[in-house]
Design an enzyme around this catalytic site. Structure first.
Site, PDB file in Angstrom:
ATOM      1  N   ASP A 155       5.612  -1.185 -14.779  1.00 39.26           N
ATOM      2  CA  ASP A 155       6.337  -1.535 -13.535  1.00 39.26           C
ATOM      3  C   ASP A 155       7.039  -2.882 -13.698  1.00 39.26           C
ATOM      4  OD1 ASP A 155       5.585   0.664 -11.947  1.00 39.26           O
ATOM      5  OD2 ASP A 155       3.682  -0.283 -11.394  1.00 39.26           O
TER       6      ASP A 155
ATOM      7  N   LYS B  58      -4.348   1.821  -9.603  1.00 37.85           N
ATOM      8  CA  LYS B  58      -3.878   1.032 -10.752  1.00 37.85           C
ATOM      9  C   LYS B  58      -4.939   0.045 -11.246  1.00 37.85           C
ATOM     10  CE  LYS B  58       0.970   1.594  -9.594  1.00 37.85           C
ATOM     11  NZ  LYS B  58       2.298   1.015  -9.428  1.00 37.85           N
TER      12      LYS B  58
HETATM   13  P1  NDP Z   1       1.088  -2.762  -0.816  1.00 41.17           P
HETATM   14  O1  NDP Z   1       0.498  -1.881   0.228  1.00 41.17           O
HETATM   15  O2  NDP Z   1       0.237  -3.266  -1.926  1.00 41.17           O
HETATM   16  O3  NDP Z   1       1.680  -4.093  -0.065  1.00 41.17           O
HETATM   17  C1  NDP Z   1       2.518  -3.959   1.034  1.00 41.17           C
HETATM   18  C2  NDP Z   1       3.183  -5.309   1.352  1.00 41.17           C
HETATM   19  O4  NDP Z   1       4.164  -5.058   2.369  1.00 41.17           O
HETATM   20  C3  NDP Z   1       2.237  -6.364   1.915  1.00 41.17           C
HETATM   21  O5  NDP Z   1       2.679  -7.630   1.468  1.00 41.17           O
HETATM   22  C4  NDP Z   1       2.416  -6.205   3.437  1.00 41.17           C
HETATM   23  O6  NDP Z   1       2.152  -7.376   4.162  1.00 41.17           O
HETATM   24  C5  NDP Z   1       3.897  -5.898   3.502  1.00 41.17           C
HETATM   25  N1  NDP Z   1       4.333  -5.173   4.680  1.00 41.17           N
HETATM   26  C6  NDP Z   1       4.119  -3.864   4.965  1.00 41.17           C
HETATM   27  N2  NDP Z   1       4.741  -3.528   6.110  1.00 41.17           N
HETATM   28  C7  NDP Z   1       5.366  -4.650   6.562  1.00 41.17           C
HETATM   29  C8  NDP Z   1       6.181  -4.943   7.683  1.00 41.17           C
HETATM   30  N3  NDP Z   1       6.468  -4.004   8.590  1.00 41.17           N
HETATM   31  N4  NDP Z   1       6.665  -6.195   7.826  1.00 41.17           N
HETATM   32  C9  NDP Z   1       6.385  -7.145   6.901  1.00 41.17           C
HETATM   33  N5  NDP Z   1       5.617  -6.934   5.814  1.00 41.17           N
HETATM   34  C10 NDP Z   1       5.120  -5.701   5.650  1.00 41.17           C
HETATM   35  O7  NDP Z   1       2.379  -2.039  -1.322  1.00 41.17           O
HETATM   36  P2  NDP Z   1       2.989  -2.000  -2.800  1.00 41.17           P
HETATM   37  O8  NDP Z   1       3.131  -3.378  -3.317  1.00 41.17           O
HETATM   38  O9  NDP Z   1       2.240  -1.004  -3.607  1.00 41.17           O
HETATM   39  O10 NDP Z   1       4.434  -1.371  -2.533  1.00 41.17           O
HETATM   40  C11 NDP Z   1       5.449  -2.126  -1.915  1.00 41.17           C
HETATM   41  C12 NDP Z   1       6.758  -1.360  -1.969  1.00 41.17           C
HETATM   42  O11 NDP Z   1       7.161  -1.204  -3.322  1.00 41.17           O
HETATM   43  C13 NDP Z   1       6.671   0.048  -1.369  1.00 41.17           C
HETATM   44  O12 NDP Z   1       7.762   0.210  -0.493  1.00 41.17           O
HETATM   45  C14 NDP Z   1       6.805   0.956  -2.567  1.00 41.17           C
HETATM   46  O13 NDP Z   1       7.466   2.148  -2.236  1.00 41.17           O
HETATM   47  C15 NDP Z   1       7.671   0.101  -3.497  1.00 41.17           C
HETATM   48  N6  NDP Z   1       7.545   0.448  -4.928  1.00 41.17           N
HETATM   49  C16 NDP Z   1       8.666   0.773  -5.632  1.00 41.17           C
HETATM   50  C17 NDP Z   1       8.605   1.084  -6.974  1.00 41.17           C
HETATM   51  C18 NDP Z   1       9.821   1.468  -7.730  1.00 41.17           C
HETATM   52  O14 NDP Z   1       9.684   1.955  -8.871  1.00 41.17           O
HETATM   53  N7  NDP Z   1      11.013   1.270  -7.207  1.00 41.17           N
HETATM   54  C19 NDP Z   1       7.308   1.047  -7.717  1.00 41.17           C
HETATM   55  C20 NDP Z   1       6.182   0.670  -6.886  1.00 41.17           C
HETATM   56  C21 NDP Z   1       6.323   0.375  -5.543  1.00 41.17           C
HETATM   57  P3  NDP Z   1       0.654  -7.693   4.743  1.00 41.17           P
HETATM   58  O15 NDP Z   1      -0.093  -8.334   3.612  1.00 41.17           O
HETATM   59  O16 NDP Z   1       0.913  -8.630   5.859  1.00 41.17           O
HETATM   60  O17 NDP Z   1       0.061  -6.388   5.173  1.00 41.17           O
END
Ligand code: NDP
Length: 266
Positions: free
Chosen positions: A101, A65
């Site tokens: 989004d 993106k």
């Molecule tokens: P990123 O990889 O950019 O960020 C992931 C985030 O999740 C970080 O803040 C990370 O924390 C945190 N995280 C991951 N695993 C854990 C855990 N076990 N416990 C606590 N925190 C955790 O992901 P995205 O922002 O791209 O996506 C996030 C979610 O949004 C996904 O589940 C994706 O499927 C969903 N999504 C849904 C959409 C929709 O249309 N409904 C569109 C786009 C995304 P840290 O910084 O500590 O690693």
């Protein structure tokens, strides 16, 4: 008019529902176009690939993106502000970039009334666009993330940010899981001790994950809270992208009943 071709670029891209959503709408509205998927490994090749495939428009998913933002000739003001593009349309040889989004998410949570304060669990890419649009709309957004690193950018942007260690739980109108916790595992997005304080004081709880009931939504239901998963966000970002693809030929409410048939498929 010759058939227009659209695609989703991402890595991975095989799981995406976008081809089905857009093809349902193209067929249902008898618009002469089709939509495919393309596994793009190198984000730097996005523009070259777009023109080589003779495309009219694309959606872009993880991890491209920001590369999509860099590939555009013209950006709409919101995409320009946040630096993240998930929709590109070609017009007279130029690439126009948008982020759908964030407005999709905004529309998805608009059913919750009298909401002012919002707690985001997570600070990744999805939180970046959605936190900004919510703030633009007058919501107060606080971010709580597992690690400090990703919070730095938000802090510099003036958001209130906390890690699990620095957070002092208090009441928020809406609590939203913006993490991938619960997507492919059974983990909660924050320690249960924190969630057991913020969930009961919330008006509603939202998850951006769709297609399953996450541990976060299960816990929210146990606290008798109204809940919502990420299905509408997915649908609405797709409808808004479709409006750009077809240069606003169709109204949102006309596209919605057709595109939402995607949820009838597994
Ligand atoms: P990123 O990889 O950019 O960020 C992931 C985030 O999740 C970080 O803040 C990370 O924390 C945190 N995280 C991951 N695993 C854990 C855990 N076990 N416990 C606590 N925190 C955790 O992901 P995205 O922002 O791209 O996506 C996030 C979610 O949004 C996904 O589940 C994706 O499927 C969903 N999504 C849904 C959409 C929709 O249309 N409904 C569109 C786009 C995304 P840290 O910084 O500590 O690693």
């Amino acid at each position: 008019m010759s058939k227009e071709i659209f695609a989703i670029f991402g890595n991975p891209v095989s799981h995406s529902k976008s081809p089905l959503m857009h093809n349902l709408a193209f067929q249902g509205l008898q618009y002469n176009a089709c939509y495919t998927r393309h596994l793009l490994e190198d984000g730097n090749k996005l523009k070259e690939t777009f023109f080589r495939l003779g495309l009219k428009g694309i959606n872009i998913t993880v991890p491209h993106k920001e590369a999509a933002f860099n590939a555009c000739d013209v950006l709409d003001p919101f995409a320009k502000k946040i630096g993240v593009v998930n929709t590109i349309v070609e017009r007279e040889g130029k690439l126009y970039g948008y982020n759908t989004d964030a407005p999709g998410f905004l529309k998805a949570i608009s059913e919750f009334k009298e909401v002012k304060t919002v707690l985001f669990l997570g600070a990744g890419g999805t939180a970046q666009s959605t936190s900004n649009i919510l703030r633009d709309e007058g919501y107060e957004v606080t971010l709580l993330n597992r690690s400090q690193e990703r919070l730095e950018k938000y802090k510099a942007d003036g958001f209130q940010t906390y890690t699990f260690e620095t957070f002092e739980p208090r009441a928020f109108d809406l609590v939203i899981n913006m993490t991938s916790a619960g997507l492919e595992d059974d983990s909660l997005p924050a320690p249960k001790e924190i969630l057991d304080i913020v969930i009961p004081s919330a008006k509603a709880c939202v998850d951006v994950i769709y297609g399953k009931e996450t541990p976060f939504l299960k816990l929210s239901k146990r606290h008798n809270k109204p809940t919502k998963d990420g299905s509408d966000m997915l649908l609405y970002q797709g409808i808004i992208a479709f409006e750009h693809f077809t240069t606003q030929t169709y109204h949102f409410d006309e596209i919605k009943p057709i595109m939402q048939k995607v949820f009838d498929f597994n």
